[in-house]
Write a protein that holds these residues in place. Structure first.
Motif, mmCIF file in Angstrom:
data_model
loop_
_atom_site.group_PDB
_atom_site.id
_atom_site.type_symbol
_atom_site.label_atom_id
_atom_site.label_comp_id
_atom_site.label_asym_id
_atom_site.label_seq_id
_atom_site.Cartn_x
_atom_site.Cartn_y
_atom_site.Cartn_z
ATOM 1 N N VAL A 1 1.185 -1.579 -0.201
ATOM 2 C CA VAL A 1 -0.092 -0.105 0.356
ATOM 3 C C VAL A 1 0.986 1.748 0.106
ATOM 4 O O VAL A 1 2.038 1.288 0.744
ATOM 5 N N GLN A 2 0.499 2.328 -0.969
ATOM 6 C CA GLN A 2 0.830 3.884 -0.926
ATOM 7 C C GLN A 2 0.270 4.774 -0.079
ATOM 8 O O GLN A 2 -0.623 4.301 -0.128
ATOM 9 N N GLU A 3 1.104 5.037 0.403
ATOM 10 C CA GLU A 3 0.318 6.224 1.286
ATOM 11 C C GLU A 3 -0.802 6.579 1.681
ATOM 12 O O GLU A 3 -1.680 7.052 1.530
ATOM 13 N N VAL B 1 6.084 8.685 4.084
ATOM 14 C CA VAL B 1 6.252 9.339 3.934
ATOM 15 C C VAL B 1 4.783 10.521 4.748
ATOM 16 O O VAL B 1 4.529 11.298 3.550
ATOM 17 N N THR B 2 4.979 10.868 5.298
ATOM 18 C CA THR B 2 4.165 12.072 5.783
ATOM 19 C C THR B 2 4.310 13.571 5.485
ATOM 20 O O THR B 2 3.426 14.279 4.152
ATOM 21 N N GLU B 3 5.501 13.631 5.150
ATOM 22 C CA GLU B 3 6.179 14.661 5.766
ATOM 23 C C GLU B 3 6.253 15.176 4.099
ATOM 24 O O GLU B 3 5.519 15.864 3.018
ATOM 25 N N GLN B 4 6.184 14.178 2.848
ATOM 26 C CA GLN B 4 6.084 14.121 1.061
ATOM 27 C C GLN B 4 4.518 14.576 0.626
ATOM 28 O O GLN B 4 4.481 15.566 -0.362
ATOM 29 N N VAL B 5 3.811 13.626 1.513
ATOM 30 C CA VAL B 5 2.097 13.586 1.546
ATOM 31 C C VAL B 5 1.644 14.847 1.738
ATOM 32 O O VAL B 5 1.247 15.411 0.807
ATOM 33 N N LEU B 6 2.041 15.450 2.813
ATOM 34 C CA LEU B 6 1.702 16.911 2.820
ATOM 35 C C LEU B 6 1.889 18.042 2.207
ATOM 36 O O LEU B 6 1.248 19.097 2.396
ATOM 37 N N ALA B 7 3.561 17.928 2.314
ATOM 38 C CA ALA B 7 4.123 18.402 1.165
ATOM 39 C C ALA B 7 3.346 18.485 -0.467
ATOM 40 O O ALA B 7 3.621 19.290 -0.642
ATOM 41 N N ARG B 8 3.569 17.761 -0.718
ATOM 42 C CA ARG B 8 2.749 17.207 -1.997
ATOM 43 C C ARG B 8 1.526 17.575 -2.189
ATOM 44 O O ARG B 8 0.814 18.638 -3.373
#
Lengths: 667, 138
Positions: free
Chosen positions: A373-375, A415-422
């Protein structure tokens, strides 16, 4: 069992019985061992040792039970005896020897020799009747007469002794050949009475039997096992030891090698009295080393897991007990290792169980398929009320060599930071896109505005230019010929008026563009409609039409008042202006509250618009019907107001039937 | 001299000035005015080919922005007319200003030329010479 031992094997009752029987037997019985000089054939024996003499035999021979003396040192005149014994050994038949009386009052004895299985001779003694009528034989006869049972017992005892001897021999051979380490300790100080080759191999080059165990095996002392032997001897309770390390050197490998043994210390008893301790040990070095290797590999694996750049944990069993949890996984879960290790998933991570991850694990276990699962959005215990973490992870089934599922490994990265950033980026992009669209619309509007404005400003100017030219031409003519001058001047006036009107309208549009939210106010729709109706009453009367208003009295809308008036005015005024010549005007205005805001609908029975005309109806300076006065700005302004306010206007129309303008006002 | 000229424009001033100029120059037997494309189409269908009662306009001066049917819609409808209706007529656009896109669109349609308002003697002379071989007297 060692050949030198005369003791019965522990637990063998026939041996005990035999000893007991021999002890009370009136017949002399003994066990003799041929002695031969070193380097000679065993058959060439020259003397006999007394391995055992029962009390009766001790009396006949005049020696103790286990004398040091040999036959010839005790009875030097009985040399013929050796020939009798040799024959008995060679033939297996009993041999007889008459032992003459030692003195005039002494009885003579008839000795019988019979070979036994280990090369020794069993000696029995009968008494010469003639020589000693009142002697031992007479007593035996008497005893036998008194108790025929005893004789039978004697015969049985002899048979039992033979069987026991055979049994002992079998045991002995087994012990000698077994790889199991066997030893027998006797007495409270653990005299090493017997040890088999496997035992001796463990301590090469050492003298073992006949020595105290503590003296020959300092290793055992070092491990504190003498105390255990003492305890076994004292209490009779068997001691079991596991994986005792012993460092041994062997002829093939001079470097001492560590070996491991599982062993037992068992008491052995004679007549129910503990007389010693037996040692049974077997080598478990292979198992220990392979387990140590496994443990080492396991530790390496754990270390590897721990240094891994991704979070890892391992679940076992149907409850998904956490078996391994690496540092990064602890970082993600933010709870101490001891609260996770050996805990079932649902107990260790209840919030994740509630979010359905146990069901996912069940699915992986039953299907055997990995779950990727992703994200995945998950809320962990350490998250704040508005906080969500995002994780990429895999549940991978683990299998043994036979393909059986043995556990599930979870590999995860946060990957919280990446997801939030995205998400932030995406939001920014959306806003940019929206702003860009707005700008595109504005640009298109501007282009349209410039074009239409320039066209509508140019048209009267070019008219004025042409009119001036014509006027000049006419003024050059003689006055009677100046017939067009009044008309030219009128047209010039019209052109100027038109020019001014266009300028005014453009000013209105500019004002419209600058409409501010601060002008917003709650307005009663019914009141606005009524105001407009009064304004348009003369036109409506002139057209002979009617206006039906259906607006709830309490319907309010938050809007700029001037703009709302403008919308209502333009829609109603258009409905009257573009009426059908063949029928009286009928206009219906209806307003309703909806979930999204307020809808306003103006329906007329006028000229209607063709599908080709409809798309242009909201453009600037479009006048699609030519018989009525119009600036071409009314619907443009309606649309512009609604665009700016986040509302919209739609048209549905049929030529010759009429039009319906539907307006959605935002709340 | 042309049998008839058709002016198509919703602006009365333009029509007045064009009519006055054409009359003064005496280049046409008849000047017909239509206020939008639909009227113009009606005139052409009625007059072309020419009959004893009505002359077919040899020249049409056509505006773009008009109510009911604009200049482009007129041209698209005009293309659908029978060839014998169209064969004696030249259409020239007469506009205040034109976007490049409008001009491209017009070039796909049966348009013989483009003129910018106001119509002058010189502009008209060039059209008459180019399409009809007529030279205006000085």
């Amino acid at each position: 069992m060692p050949a030198s031992s005369s003791a019965a094997a522990p637990g063998v009752s026939t041996a005990d019985d035999l000893i007991a029987l021999l002890d009370v037997s009136p017949a002399a019985m003994g066990l003799l061992r041929p002695l031969h000089a070193p380097g000679t054939h065993p058959a060439e024996f020259t003397d006999l040792a007394f391995d055992y003499l029962n009390p009766a035999a001790q009396q006949v021979i005049g020696l103790p039970a286990r004398p040091d003396a040999t036959w010839l040192t005790r009875l030097p005149t009985t040399g013929w005896l050796l020939e009798v014994c040799r024959t008995a050994l060679q033939t297996g038949e009993p041999g007889h020897y008459e032992l003459p009386p030692a003195g005039p009052d002494e009885p003579g004895y008839r000795l019988t020799f019979r070979a036994v299985s280990d090369g020794r001779l069993l000696m029995g003694c009968g008494v010469d009747v003639a020589m000693s009528p009142g002697g031992l034989v007479a007593r035996m006869r008497q005893l036998a007469t008194e108790s025929g049972e005893l004789r039978r017992q004697l015969a049985q005892a002899e048979t039992a002794a033979q069987a026991h001897e055979w049994e002992r021999e079998s045991f002995y051979q087994v012990f000698e050949q077994t790889p199991v380490i066997v030893g027998m300790l006797r007495g409270p100080r653990h005299l090493l009475q017997y040890c088999n080759p496997a035992f001796r191999e463990l301590f090469p080059g050492r003298e073992l039997t006949g020595h105290y165990y503590a003296d020959v095996s300092p290793e055992i002392v070092a491990h504190g096992l003498i105390a255990e032997l003492d305890a076994v001897y004292a209490t009779g309770r068997t001691f079991y030891g596991t994986e005792l390390p012993v460092s041994t050197a062997s002829p093939t490998s001079p470097v001492p090698q560590q070996r491991y043994f599982d062993f037992s210390y068992q008491p052995y008893r004679v007549n129910n009295v503990i007389v010693g301790v037996s040692i049974f040990a077997y080598d478990v070095t292979g198992q220990v080393l392979s387990r140590q290797l496994r443990e080492e590999q396991q530790q390496q694996l754990v270390a590897l897991f721990d240094q891994s750049p991704v979070a890892i944990c391992l679940f076992r069993g149907s409850d998904y007990v956490l078996e391994i949890v690496n540092s990064l996984m602890l970082d993600i879960l933010q709870r101490p290792l001891e609260k996770l290790l050996s805990q079932p998933f649902a107990a260790a991570l209840p919030e994740l169980a509630e979010q359905g991850l146990v069901l996912v694990l069940d699915e992986v276990r039953t299907s055997g398929q990995a779950y990727v699962v992703q994200e995945k959005a998950l809320r962990l215990a350490h998250h704040g009320p508005e906080e969500t973490g995002y994780y990429n992870f895999v549940y991978e089934p683990l299998r043994d060599g036979e393909g059986q599922l043995t556990g599930i490994v979870c590999v995860a990265t946060e990957v919280t930071e990446q997801v939030l950033a995205r998400q932030q980026l995406s939001l920014t992009n959306e806003r940019l896109l929206l702003a860009n669209q707005q700008l595109t619309y504005t640009n298109a509007d501007l282009d349209n505005f410039i074009y239409t404005a320039s066209h509508d400003l140019k048209a009267p100017i070019s008219n004025i230019e042409a009119l001036v030219t014509a006027l000049r031409e006419d003024l050059l003519l003689p006055p009677p010929a100046q017939t067009d001058v009044p008309a030219l001047l009128d047209l010039m006036q019209d052109a100027v008026e038109r020019f001014k009107r266009t300028i005014d309208q453009l000013t209105d549009i500019t004002k419209l563009q600058k409409a501010h939210a601060s002008q917003l106010a709650p307005l009663r729709m019914a009141a606005i409609v009524e105001d407009v109706r009064l304004d348009l009453a003369p036109e409506l009367v002139a057209a002979g039409g009617e206006l039906l208003v259906d607006v709830p009295a309490d319907l309010t809308v938050v809007f700029a008042e001037k703009n709302l008036r403008s919308i209502v005015y333009n829609l109603l005024s258009n409905a009257i202006k573009y009426r059908h010549p063949a029928r009286p005007v009928q206009v219906a205005l209806r307003a309703r509250r909806t979930t999204g805001g307020v809808t306003l609908e103006v329906r007329d029975n006028g000229l209607g618009l063709t599908p080709a005309q409809q798309p242009r109806v909201f453009d600037m300076f479009q006048r699609l019907h030519d018989h009525v006065e119009g600036s071409g700005l009314g619907l443009y302004m309606v649309k512009k107001i609604l665009d700016n306010a986040g509302g919209r206007v739609e048209l549905s129309s049929e030529p010759g039937v009429g039009s319906v303008f539907s307006v959605e006002l935002p709340t | 001299m042309l049998p008839a000229i058709l002016l198509v424009d919703d602006d009365p001033t333009t029509n007045f000035l064009s009519t006055r100029l054409l009359n003064r120059l005496g280049v046409s037997e008849e000047i017909v005015v239509a206020l939008n494309g639909a009227e113009a189409l009606g005139q052409l269908q009625q007059r072309c080919p020419a009959t004893a009662d009505a002359a077919c306009p040899a020249l049409v001066l056509l505006d773009v922005n008009m109510p009911v049917m604009d200049g482009f819609e007129f041209l698209e409808a005009y293309q659908q007319l029978p060839a014998e209706t169209r064969q004696h007529t030249v259409i020239v656009m007469l506009t205040t200003s034109m976007l490049a896109t409008d001009r491209q669109r017009a070039e796909q349609l049966p348009v013989a030329g483009f003129l910018t308002k106001p119509l002058t003697r010189e502009k008209l002379a060039a059209i008459l010479q180019q399409h009809f071989g007529l030279v205006l007297p000085e």
